[in-house]
Design a protein around this motif. Structure first.
Motif, mmCIF file in Angstrom:
data_model
loop_
_atom_site.group_PDB
_atom_site.id
_atom_site.type_symbol
_atom_site.label_atom_id
_atom_site.label_comp_id
_atom_site.label_asym_id
_atom_site.label_seq_id
_atom_site.Cartn_x
_atom_site.Cartn_y
_atom_site.Cartn_z
ATOM 1 N N ASN A 100 5.510 0.594 -9.188
ATOM 2 C CA ASN A 100 4.423 0.495 -10.167
ATOM 3 C C ASN A 100 3.133 1.147 -9.679
ATOM 4 N N HIS A 101 3.226 1.944 -8.601
ATOM 5 C CA HIS A 101 2.077 2.683 -8.065
ATOM 6 C C HIS A 101 0.911 1.751 -7.734
ATOM 7 N N VAL A 102 1.239 0.628 -7.107
ATOM 8 C CA VAL A 102 0.213 -0.321 -6.656
ATOM 9 C C VAL A 102 -0.110 -0.009 -5.208
ATOM 10 N N TRP A 103 -1.361 0.331 -4.925
ATOM 11 C CA TRP A 103 -1.750 0.721 -3.572
ATOM 12 C C TRP A 103 -2.513 -0.371 -2.836
ATOM 13 N N LYS A 104 -2.670 -1.515 -3.455
ATOM 14 C CA LYS A 104 -3.186 -2.669 -2.727
ATOM 15 C C LYS A 104 -2.095 -3.188 -1.786
ATOM 16 N N PRO A 105 -2.462 -3.829 -0.676
ATOM 17 C CA PRO A 105 -1.453 -4.310 0.285
ATOM 18 C C PRO A 105 -0.587 -5.426 -0.288
ATOM 19 N N VAL A 106 0.704 -5.392 0.051
ATOM 20 C CA VAL A 106 1.649 -6.409 -0.412
ATOM 21 C C VAL A 106 2.534 -6.850 0.749
ATOM 22 N N ILE A 107 2.585 -8.161 0.966
ATOM 23 C CA ILE A 107 3.454 -8.772 1.965
ATOM 24 C C ILE A 107 4.657 -9.371 1.249
ATOM 25 N N CYS A 108 5.850 -9.108 1.748
ATOM 26 C CA CYS A 108 7.068 -9.709 1.203
ATOM 27 C C CYS A 108 7.498 -10.831 2.152
ATOM 28 N N ALA B 164 -10.575 1.363 1.093
ATOM 29 C CA ALA B 164 -10.059 2.037 2.284
ATOM 30 C C ALA B 164 -8.602 1.680 2.523
ATOM 31 N N MET B 165 -8.234 0.424 2.291
ATOM 32 C CA MET B 165 -6.835 0.018 2.469
ATOM 33 C C MET B 165 -5.930 0.699 1.451
ATOM 34 N N ALA B 166 -6.400 0.812 0.209
ATOM 35 C CA ALA B 166 -5.587 1.463 -0.822
ATOM 36 C C ALA B 166 -5.333 2.928 -0.467
ATOM 37 N N ALA B 167 -6.384 3.624 -0.027
ATOM 38 C CA ALA B 167 -6.226 5.029 0.350
ATOM 39 C C ALA B 167 -5.323 5.168 1.572
ATOM 40 N N THR B 168 -5.440 4.230 2.507
ATOM 41 C CA THR B 168 -4.594 4.237 3.704
ATOM 42 C C THR B 168 -3.129 4.031 3.342
ATOM 43 N N LYS B 169 -2.872 3.024 2.535
ATOM 44 C CA LYS B 169 -1.490 2.729 2.132
ATOM 45 C C LYS B 169 -0.880 3.904 1.376
ATOM 46 N N LYS B 170 -1.632 4.471 0.448
ATOM 47 C CA LYS B 170 -1.106 5.593 -0.333
ATOM 48 C C LYS B 170 -0.783 6.784 0.555
ATOM 49 N N ARG C 158 -20.205 -6.029 2.991
ATOM 50 C CA ARG C 158 -20.085 -6.430 1.587
ATOM 51 C C ARG C 158 -19.385 -5.292 0.838
ATOM 52 N N TRP C 159 -18.078 -5.397 0.765
ATOM 53 C CA TRP C 159 -17.283 -4.314 0.201
ATOM 54 C C TRP C 159 -17.424 -4.253 -1.313
ATOM 55 N N ALA C 160 -17.250 -3.065 -1.864
ATOM 56 C CA ALA C 160 -17.240 -2.888 -3.306
ATOM 57 C C ALA C 160 -15.928 -3.432 -3.883
ATOM 58 N N ALA C 161 -15.995 -3.961 -5.105
ATOM 59 C CA ALA C 161 -14.777 -4.422 -5.782
ATOM 60 C C ALA C 161 -13.844 -3.240 -6.059
ATOM 61 N N TYR C 162 -12.562 -3.499 -6.000
ATOM 62 C CA TYR C 162 -11.566 -2.441 -6.229
ATOM 63 C C TYR C 162 -10.529 -2.946 -7.220
ATOM 64 N N ALA C 163 -10.263 -2.170 -8.242
ATOM 65 C CA ALA C 163 -9.348 -2.604 -9.295
ATOM 66 C C ALA C 163 -8.311 -1.543 -9.615
ATOM 67 N N GLY C 164 -7.662 -1.010 -8.594
ATOM 68 C CA GLY C 164 -6.559 -0.087 -8.810
ATOM 69 C C GLY C 164 -7.005 1.299 -9.195
ATOM 70 N N THR C 165 -6.005 2.150 -9.467
ATOM 71 C CA THR C 165 -6.297 3.564 -9.719
ATOM 72 C C THR C 165 -5.835 4.027 -11.090
ATOM 73 N N ASP C 166 -5.189 3.152 -11.861
ATOM 74 C CA ASP C 166 -4.680 3.505 -13.200
ATOM 75 C C ASP C 166 -3.762 4.727 -13.161
ATOM 76 N N GLU C 167 -2.958 4.820 -12.099
ATOM 77 C CA GLU C 167 -1.987 5.921 -12.041
ATOM 78 C C GLU C 167 -0.890 5.666 -13.062
ATOM 79 N N PRO C 168 -0.348 6.720 -13.655
ATOM 80 C CA PRO C 168 0.769 6.528 -14.604
ATOM 81 C C PRO C 168 2.003 5.999 -13.892
ATOM 82 N N SER C 169 2.713 5.092 -14.547
ATOM 83 C CA SER C 169 3.919 4.514 -13.948
ATOM 84 C C SER C 169 5.110 5.404 -14.202
#
Length: 289
Positions: free
Chosen positions: A115-123, A228-234, A278-289
């Motif tokens: 689903n092109h989610v670049w936020k970190p995910v732990i399984c 920064a984490m989203a860009a790193t993960k991607k 004080r990090w800026a809010a991040y709400a995804g990148t709206d990449e097409p699925s």
């Protein structure tokens, strides 16, 4: 249920947030202090993915990705016996068809990567994993498992092709281990200890400690710059699909782009002032699925 600082969506619970009504029948979802917990909630069917869950998983990942209050996610299974046993053969996920009427790979959108989610995910694997359940193990970022978790791919034993899951697992594990799992079918069950040795699992812990361990890890992750984490993960995941030169060039471009934003300046300033950033809010990148 909506409370200050947290909110939840659980089976047959309706919630309105930002003008949107959300309802999940097969998942438990809640966010607490920056950490989203996504729980596959069909324990009577060993958390197999049926037609409803197959539709709800992309909705849950989209919800997580677009919520600036959700920084990192933990995905796990309800009931303790199974994490996920793949597709429910009694209620198969619906297929999306292409223009020619053929089933499309877009039909399988169960994981953050799909689903092109670049936020970190732990399984957090809390029981047996079969067949399609391996999608989550292959395509989440950090894999924790209980010491009693097991892994198997029975596709070929019931006359099905094992392709998507082994292909994804081959990016984590040695080819021989992946082929053995895929070709032995029901005849091969991999223990958590072997999965850890072969790179499928990143850490093993006692079953009763699994979710708490995942939460402690998520708590460390959530303190970092979300963008920064989203860009790193991607950059890291994308490198698995490209050559070293192209992946490094794209990684450099991501660094340059991020350095123009708020969190780059804020991180340096906070470090110099010896205070939490004080990090800026991040709400995804709206990449097409």
């Amino acid at each position: 249920m909506v409370q200050s600082g947290q909110w939840s969506v659980q089976g047959r619970t309706r919630m309105i947030r930002g003008g949107q009504t959300i309802r999940f029948d097969t998942l438990n979802y809640r966010v607490d202090d920056g950490v989203a917990l996504i729980e596959l909630n069909r324990p009577a069917r060993l958390n197999a993915v049926n037609s409803v869950m197959s539709r709800e998983l992309p909705e849950a990942w989209r919800l997580f990705d677009r919520d600036p209050a959700a920084i990192v996610a933990i995905v796990t299974g309800a009931g303790g016996k199974a994490f996920c046993t793949g597709a429910d053969l009694a209620d198969l996920p619906e297929m999306i068809t292409d223009e020619a009427g053929a089933p499309s790979i877009a039909s399988i959108r169960w994981t953050p990567h799909q689903n092109h989610v670049w936020k970190p995910v732990i399984c957090a694997v809390n029981g047996m994993v079969l067949g399609g359940g391996l999608h989550f193990v292959a395509e989440c970022d950090i894999i924790l498992a209980s010491d009693e978790a097991t892994f198997a791919d029975p596709h070929v034993s019931v006359g099905l092709v094992a392709a998507l899951e082994p292909i994804a697992l081959a990016r984590r594990m040695p080819m021989g281990a992946v082929l053995r799992l895929a070709l032995a079918g029901n005849g091969e069950k991999m223990s958590a200890q072997d999965a850890h040795r072969l790179g499928m699992v990143d850490e093993i812990c006692a079953g009763e400690e699994l979710i708490e361990r995942a939460r402690r890890l998520a708590d460390r992750i959530r303190r970092n710059s979300p963008s920064a984490m989203a860009a790193t993960k991607k950059a890291i995941w994308s490198a698995k699909e490209r050559g070293l030169h192209d992946a490094s060039t794209d990684g450099w471009d991501a660094i340059v782009a991020h350095n123009q934003g708020h969190d780059f300046a804020e991180g340096i300033k906070a470090f110099g002032e010896r205070r939490p950033p004080r990090w800026a809010a991040y709400a995804g990148t709206d990449e097409p699925s």
